[in-house]
Design a protein around this motif. Sequence first.
Motif, PDB file in Angstrom:
ATOM      1  N   LYS A   1       5.007 -23.165 -10.963  1.00 43.65           N
ATOM      2  CA  LYS A   1       5.024 -24.602 -11.205  1.00 43.65           C
ATOM      3  C   LYS A   1       4.552 -24.989 -12.599  1.00 43.65           C
ATOM      4  CE  LYS A   1       4.533 -25.711  -6.304  1.00 43.65           C
ATOM      5  NZ  LYS A   1       3.725 -26.385  -5.265  1.00 43.65           N
ATOM      6  N   ALA A   2       3.686 -24.185 -13.205  1.00 44.95           N
ATOM      7  CA  ALA A   2       3.192 -24.535 -14.536  1.00 44.95           C
ATOM      8  C   ALA A   2       4.210 -24.222 -15.630  1.00 44.95           C
ATOM      9  CB  ALA A   2       1.880 -23.808 -14.825  1.00 44.95           C
ATOM     10  N   SER A   3       5.223 -23.449 -15.295  1.00 45.05           N
ATOM     11  CA  SER A   3       6.279 -23.127 -16.258  1.00 45.05           C
ATOM     12  C   SER A   3       7.303 -24.253 -16.272  1.00 45.05           C
ATOM     13  CB  SER A   3       6.957 -21.808 -15.882  1.00 45.05           C
ATOM     14  OG  SER A   3       8.077 -21.559 -16.710  1.00 45.05           O
ATOM     15  N   SER A   4       7.461 -24.897 -17.418  1.00 41.11           N
ATOM     16  CA  SER A   4       8.428 -25.995 -17.508  1.00 41.11           C
ATOM     17  C   SER A   4       9.846 -25.432 -17.492  1.00 41.11           C
ATOM     18  CB  SER A   4       8.194 -26.812 -18.782  1.00 41.11           C
ATOM     19  OG  SER A   4       8.395 -26.042 -19.949  1.00 41.11           O
ATOM     20  N   THR A   5      10.666 -25.955 -16.589  1.00 40.21           N
ATOM     21  CA  THR A   5      12.066 -25.537 -16.450  1.00 40.21           C
ATOM     22  C   THR A   5      12.895 -26.812 -16.454  1.00 40.21           C
ATOM     23  OG1 THR A   5      11.312 -23.712 -15.056  1.00 40.21           O
ATOM     24  CG2 THR A   5      13.667 -24.182 -15.072  1.00 40.21           C
TER      25      THR A   5
END
Length: 314
Positions: free
Chosen positions: A170-174
């Motif tokens: 979730k902390a990885s921006s996609t």
Amino acid sequence: KMRPEVVQSLFDCGFMGMEIPEDMGGSGLSFTSACLVVEEIARVDPSTCIMVDIHNTLTNNAVRFWGSPELQTEWLPRLASDTVSSFCLSEAGSGTDAFAMKTTATPTTDGTFLLNGTKLWISNAKEAGVFLVFANANPSKGYKGITAFMVDAKSEGITVGPSEKKLGLKASSTCPVSFDNVAVDASNVLGQVGMGYKYCINILNEGRIGIAAQQIGIAKGCLDIAMPYLRERHQFGTPIGDFQGMEHQYAQIATEIHAAQVMTYDVCRRKEAGLPFVKEASMTKLYASQVAEKTASKTIEWLGGIGFTQDLLA
């Protein structure tokens, strides 16, 4: 959400320029060393690991391999010190079939290209200071018109959409990234016009090894959480980890993680030795991913009811 201080610490520790030469501000590490770092970061936080892996194994290496001396001088020190990168390839109609992309790069008379199109599922998009964008500069040639560009994130006409609401990482921006008549100077073409498809294939081949390292780290991280619990939790006066039915399970998982590690380190060796490694990289990514999923599922089971809570995140 990725905290800015975490991103800065990655630069401060030298993790964002691992294979960039020291005279360009990087750490000057080997490919194997970079994969070991990826593995260990994934063991603690896979979201952070994604940022590190994509930045190093895709963008940094693409610039090192095919960038002009001027492009390397402009970007490598920044990529090693303060600028996160994003790899813009996938689109709505071109995922696995990457060469079906619709994003175009129209050459103009003043020596620039105008980029138009939308990329989807772009990792690091929110944090990126530069995008490595693949676009077709000559659609009449099909995939042989695909060209790679280094595009400053501050360029006019770039819009980064909202992050996907994923089940994990979730902390990885996609995010989707749109390009509306984004002017890119010809000096920011990576390598040669029309050769982007070859660069893409080659960089993704070694990128698969980085993904395998991620999966090993994730699997190890799951064991790091679950194994102490198996010693602490007692039933019938015995730690549940001492029951033979449990011992068989975690022995099997440990064996499979070790096998995935051996495969990963071997393909790193092949890559560094200049030996063929494409088949082995694909096999390693497949197996390591299967092991990570199996380990995560098994450790949730081992934790019982608490495995389905956020108190212990296996």
